[in-house]
Design a protein around this motif. Structure first.
Motif, short mmCIF file in Angstrom:
data_model
loop_
_atom_site.label_atom_id
_atom_site.label_comp_id
_atom_site.label_asym_id
_atom_site.label_seq_id
_atom_site.Cartn_x
_atom_site.Cartn_y
_atom_site.Cartn_z
N GLU A 1 -17.26 5.23 -3.35
CA GLU A 1 -15.89 5.53 -2.96
C GLU A 1 -15.86 5.90 -1.48
OE1 GLU A 1 -14.05 8.40 -5.47
OE2 GLU A 1 -14.58 7.35 -7.32
N ASP A 2 -14.68 5.73 -0.88
CA ASP A 2 -14.51 6.07 0.53
C ASP A 2 -13.50 7.20 0.62
OD1 ASP A 2 -14.74 5.89 3.32
OD2 ASP A 2 -12.99 4.58 3.43
N PRO A 3 -13.96 8.44 0.46
CA PRO A 3 -13.03 9.56 0.30
C PRO A 3 -12.51 10.16 1.59
CG PRO A 3 -15.27 10.34 0.09
CD PRO A 3 -15.35 8.84 0.30
N GLU A 4 -12.87 9.58 2.74
CA GLU A 4 -12.41 10.18 3.99
C GLU A 4 -10.89 10.25 4.04
OE1 GLU A 4 -14.22 11.49 6.43
OE2 GLU A 4 -16.03 11.13 5.28
N THR B 1 -5.40 5.75 0.42
CA THR B 1 -5.30 7.21 0.44
C THR B 1 -4.10 7.69 1.24
OG1 THR B 1 -6.80 7.30 2.35
CG2 THR B 1 -7.78 7.51 0.17
N SER C 1 -9.79 1.16 -1.00
CA SER C 1 -9.16 2.47 -1.20
C SER C 1 -7.75 2.45 -0.65
CB SER C 1 -9.98 3.57 -0.49
OG SER C 1 -9.81 3.47 0.92
N PRO D 1 -4.11 9.76 -4.02
CA PRO D 1 -5.12 8.93 -3.36
C PRO D 1 -6.04 8.26 -4.37
CG PRO D 1 -4.98 11.10 -2.34
CD PRO D 1 -4.17 11.17 -3.59
N THR E 1 -9.61 6.61 -4.02
CA THR E 1 -10.69 6.44 -3.05
C THR E 1 -11.68 5.35 -3.42
OG1 THR E 1 -11.92 8.20 -4.19
CG2 THR E 1 -10.55 8.85 -2.30
#
Length: 260
Positions: free
Chosen positions: A248-251, A8, A6, A32, A34
């Protein structure tokens, strides 16, 4: 091998590097991403013709070797012969090889290979921004299902980091059958043996990560005999697991910080 990552962070964080770069039209406002997977467009900073550097979105997946494509076409030809009950001519097979779909090779490990050596010169090197990356694990988790993606980052805030990459300008191939023969820029990043943290999900490899401005400059400018020393794992203390399971790594990155 790293099969997803990712990015972001924002343009301002990328501009904190010690060198300037032009921004390609396809960057836009750098929204971003993600979950970046092979064959998707993603930002890189590359050494561009004319002696300047450029932030541009490029398709992830360097050209596969001619041998790999030949073997894939040979297998496809075998199935065609069995299905249609006929032979194929040498010219027909050559055309099958030329048009063999190539989704690309997204991690580069064996830099002694003649296939990769052509792109190890500084003019084909790039750096790839990331905020986290994923290794897939088939290990069964507490819920009785495969763990799936294990996401790694410097810490929970996911500050900006950089992979050591290479790119191929305007490579002509068939990426997808539906697209046909196209010419496009391609990139991938190097991998190396994993440290103990990454080995918990992938015992074979981890991305090559550049951790200082000096390492970035060495990667982008130094002769290969010097730059190749950067193909090494990070110390285990440098990375941590930040998520397990999701595609996905949406942090968010709260302060859009950078390791630098």
């Amino acid at each position: 091998m790293c099969h997803a990552y990712s990015i972001t962070t924002n343009l301002e964080a990328l501009r904190r590097l010690r060198f300037t770069f032009d921004i390609a039209v396809n960057i836009g406002n750098l929204p971003p991403q993600t979950g970046i997977y092979p064959d998707m467009l993603a930002p890189i900073i590359r050494n561009a013709p004319g002696g300047y550097r450029e932030l541009v979105k490029v398709r992830w997946g360097m050209p596969s070797s001619s041998r790999a494509l030949y073997l894939a076409a040979k297998e496809r030809a075998k199935k065609l012969i069995e299905r249609e009950g006929r032979s194929i001519s040498p010219d027909e097979f050559d055309e099958m090889v030329r048009l063999e779909p190539d989704r690309g090779t997204h991690n580069v490990r064996n830099t002694d290979s003649g296939h990769w050596k052509r792109w190890l010169r500084p003019e084909f090197r790039c750096i790839v921004p990331f905020t986290s990356f994923a290794e897939f694990s088939s290990a069964i988790g507490p819920n009785g299902k495969k763990r799936g993606n294990t996401w790694f980052a410097y810490d929970a805030d996911r500050p900006l980091g950089w992979f050591a990459g290479i790119y191929a300008p305007q490579w002509t191939s068939v990426r997808k059958t539906s697209e046909g023969l196209i010419s496009t820029d391609l990139f991938a990043f190097l991998t190396t043996e994993p440290n103990d943290v990454v080995a918990s999900a992938n015992p074979d490899s981890m991305p090559v990560i550049l951790t200082t401005p000096e390492e970035i400059e060495t990667w982008l400018t130094a002769p290969w005999e010097e730059a190749k020393a950067l193909q090494r794992p990070l110390p285990p203390s440098a990375l941590r697991v930040v998520s397990v399971g999701p595609k996905e790594d949406p942090e968010p990155v709260p302060d859009q910080s950078s390791l630098f």
